[in-house]
Design an enzyme around this catalytic site. Structure first.
Site, PDB file in Angstrom:
ATOM      1  N   LYS A 144     -67.824  21.212  12.831  1.00  0.00           N
ATOM      2  CA  LYS A 144     -66.616  20.398  12.967  1.00  0.00           C
ATOM      3  C   LYS A 144     -66.185  20.269  14.428  1.00  0.00           C
ATOM      4  O   LYS A 144     -65.894  19.167  14.908  1.00  0.00           O
ATOM      5  CB  LYS A 144     -65.509  21.073  12.142  1.00  0.00           C
ATOM      6  CG  LYS A 144     -64.218  20.309  12.078  1.00  0.00           C
ATOM      7  CD  LYS A 144     -63.204  21.029  11.203  1.00  0.00           C
ATOM      8  CE  LYS A 144     -62.399  22.001  12.038  1.00  0.00           C
ATOM      9  NZ  LYS A 144     -61.062  22.277  11.489  1.00  0.00           N
ATOM     10  N   GLY A 165     -55.455  19.223  13.638  1.00  0.00           N
ATOM     11  CA  GLY A 165     -54.882  19.652  14.921  1.00  0.00           C
ATOM     12  C   GLY A 165     -55.831  19.353  16.074  1.00  0.00           C
ATOM     13  O   GLY A 165     -55.395  18.985  17.170  1.00  0.00           O
ATOM     14  N   ARG A 212     -47.011  21.833  13.140  1.00  0.00           N
ATOM     15  CA  ARG A 212     -47.788  22.662  14.084  1.00  0.00           C
ATOM     16  C   ARG A 212     -47.366  22.439  15.537  1.00  0.00           C
ATOM     17  O   ARG A 212     -46.959  21.358  15.927  1.00  0.00           O
ATOM     18  CB  ARG A 212     -49.289  22.406  13.871  1.00  0.00           C
ATOM     19  CG  ARG A 212     -49.688  22.815  12.464  1.00  0.00           C
ATOM     20  CD  ARG A 212     -51.156  22.702  12.221  1.00  0.00           C
ATOM     21  NE  ARG A 212     -51.921  23.592  13.081  1.00  0.00           N
ATOM     22  CZ  ARG A 212     -53.238  23.535  13.210  1.00  0.00           C
ATOM     23  NH1 ARG A 212     -53.917  22.615  12.554  1.00  0.00           N
ATOM     24  NH2 ARG A 212     -53.868  24.383  13.985  1.00  0.00           N
ATOM     25  N   ASP A 221     -61.224  31.518  13.037  1.00  0.00           N
ATOM     26  CA  ASP A 221     -61.437  30.701  11.833  1.00  0.00           C
ATOM     27  C   ASP A 221     -62.167  31.453  10.723  1.00  0.00           C
ATOM     28  O   ASP A 221     -62.163  31.016   9.575  1.00  0.00           O
ATOM     29  CB  ASP A 221     -62.232  29.435  12.184  1.00  0.00           C
ATOM     30  CG  ASP A 221     -61.425  28.472  13.046  1.00  0.00           C
ATOM     31  OD1 ASP A 221     -60.180  28.546  13.023  1.00  0.00           O
ATOM     32  OD2 ASP A 221     -62.036  27.641  13.738  1.00  0.00           O
TER      33      ASP A 221
HETATM   34  C1  S3P Z   1     -60.966  24.647  17.582  1.00  0.00           C
HETATM   35  C2  S3P Z   1     -60.274  25.664  18.193  1.00  0.00           C
HETATM   36  C3  S3P Z   1     -59.494  26.646  17.443  1.00  0.00           C
HETATM   37  C4  S3P Z   1     -59.893  26.666  15.970  1.00  0.00           C
HETATM   38  C5  S3P Z   1     -59.962  25.288  15.375  1.00  0.00           C
HETATM   39  C6  S3P Z   1     -60.988  24.456  16.116  1.00  0.00           C
HETATM   40  C7  S3P Z   1     -61.722  23.707  18.426  1.00  0.00           C
HETATM   41  O1  S3P Z   1     -58.120  26.309  17.543  1.00  0.00           O
HETATM   42  O2  S3P Z   1     -59.018  27.483  15.227  1.00  0.00           O
HETATM   43  O3  S3P Z   1     -60.310  25.335  14.001  1.00  0.00           O
HETATM   44  O4  S3P Z   1     -62.549  22.942  17.906  1.00  0.00           O
HETATM   45  O5  S3P Z   1     -61.514  23.740  19.654  1.00  0.00           O
HETATM   46  P1  S3P Z   1     -57.207  26.717  18.815  1.00  0.00           P
HETATM   47  O6  S3P Z   1     -57.637  25.922  19.990  1.00  0.00           O
HETATM   48  O7  S3P Z   1     -55.815  26.381  18.373  1.00  0.00           O
HETATM   49  O8  S3P Z   1     -57.411  28.185  18.994  1.00  0.00           O
END
Ligand code: S3P
Length: 380
Positions: free
Chosen positions: A25, A96, A124, A316
């Protein structure tokens, strides 16, 4: 007709099989965004099948990027550095990553964009990207408490050196993406090492980026060129199957073409230390990302304990590790994982509540969980 959304799961006695997972992802989001602002046509195979990456693609379309998708192959016709002012709000859905990372690109575009999300995303925190992007010159308004929706008035940016107060790969990525459009060299220093897909992806798309310890630096005004790639299998999705395999002594599982990026693969070390037999073969590098075939074998499971940078690196995967904790012999303690409370849901509270429903004893901390071992769960 009402939709029955329940699934019945009966206890298993063993676990064996072979699988290949949809594309990672994190990498799918980044390749899609960079493909959108690159010159030329990018071809991405094994693109994530998840809704979050579909939200990224949808936002790109609203910004004038044309793409086609046939199953898990996505072909993106890059616009070069100039996107089109969106005629409607950019719907980031539940993602997010879409909202935070795209904000970095939009901060450098000479138009106003509005980013919205679903109910969970609308709760968030976004101040973590708003503050540094504003220091670079973007003007951003948000809902109460720095939450979505965001309105970004982008344009000319100036490079800054940003010392990140929180370890977040999404914030680091937003800053490096904005840095592509800024005058001068943007530098970002993170408090702990987080996943480095953005740095690797920028290089894959032809940008120069310098790393020195925890600092990454990018010069503005560089142009990107399209790539062809097969996205490695998602390691965070594999976590559920690996943890299931870890529960059963004698289980055998093979996962092929799996992402093995060292900033993501700590799960394998942690499960191996807890007793899982782990071996990796056919290790290769694609666009800077390590990919390999993983073979695991279940053995007796000891306990595990996670804190500090390890908790951040495994953020995660912690829910899956916590779910198998009652079955370890020595129990599990997880600390310094407060960020889990501001993910799509409060994952500390959710894991504790569901384990308790299944009869487990769980101690909940503000920043983690303690789950004694040797417990038997029941269905609920
Ligand atoms: C991600 C970073 C992490 C992770 C999210 C994906 C990314 O979040 O928990 O599922 O792809 O950069 P944070 O940047 O908020 O730590």
């Amino acid at each position: 007709m009402t939709q029955d959304r329940s699934v019945v799961i009966r206890p298993a006695r063993n676990f064996a099989g072979a699988l290949q997972l949809p594309g990672d992802k994190s990498i799918s989001h980044r390749y899609a965004m960079l493909g959108g602002i690159a010159h030329g046509t990018s071809r991405l195979d094994n693109f994530s099948s998840g809704a979050d990456c579909a939200s990224t693609l949808q936002c790109l379309r609203t910004l004038g990027v044309e793409w086609e998708r046939e199953q898990n192959r996505v072909v993106i016709h890059g616009c070069g550095a100039s996107l089109t002012a969106p005629a409607e709000a950019l719907d980031c859905g539940n993602s997010g990553s879409t909202m935070r990372m795209l904000s970095g690109i939009l901060a450098g575009q000479p138009f106003i964009s509005k980013l919205v999300g679903d109910e969970s995303l609308s709760r968030r925190p976004m101040a973590r990207v708003i503050a540094p992007l504003e220091s670079m010159g973007a003007r951003i308004t948000a809902g109460e408490g720095g939450r979505p929706p965001l309105s970004i008035s982008g344009g000319k940016l100036k490079a800054i050196h940003y010392d990140m107060p929180i370890a977040s790969a999404q914030v680091k990525s937003a800053m490096l993406f904005a840095g592509l459009f800024a005058e001068g060299e943007t530098r970002v220093t993170e408090p702990l090492r987080t996943r480095d897909h953005t740095e690797l992806a920028l290089r894959a798309f032809g940008a120069e980026i310098h790393k020195d310890g925890l600092t990454s630096a990018i010069r503005g005004g560089q142009s990107l060129r399209a790539i062809e790639a097969t996205i490695p299998g998602d390691l965070s999705s594999a976590a559920f199957f690996l943890c299931a395999a870890a529960l059963f002594p004698g289980s055998q599982l093979v996962v092929s073409s799996l992402l093995m990026n060292p900033t993501r693969a700590l799960l394998l070390d942690v499960l191996a230390a807890a007793g899982l037999g782990v071996s990796v073969t056919q290790l290769e590098e694609h666009h800077g990302e390590l990919v390999g075939s993983l073979q695991v074998e279940g053995r007796k499971l000891k306990g595990l304990s996670l804190a500090g940078g390890d908790a951040a690196a495994l953020i995660d995967e912690i829910p899956a590790l916590a779910a198998i904790a009652p079955y370890t012999s020595d129990g599990t303690e997880i600390r310094d994982a407060r960020e889990l409370r501001v993910k799509e849901s409060d994952r500390i509270a959710a894991v504790a509540a569901n384990l308790r429903k299944m009869g487990a004893t769980v101690e909940e901390f503000d920043d983690g969980l303690r789950i004694p071992g040797g417990q038997q769960l029941h269905g609920s």
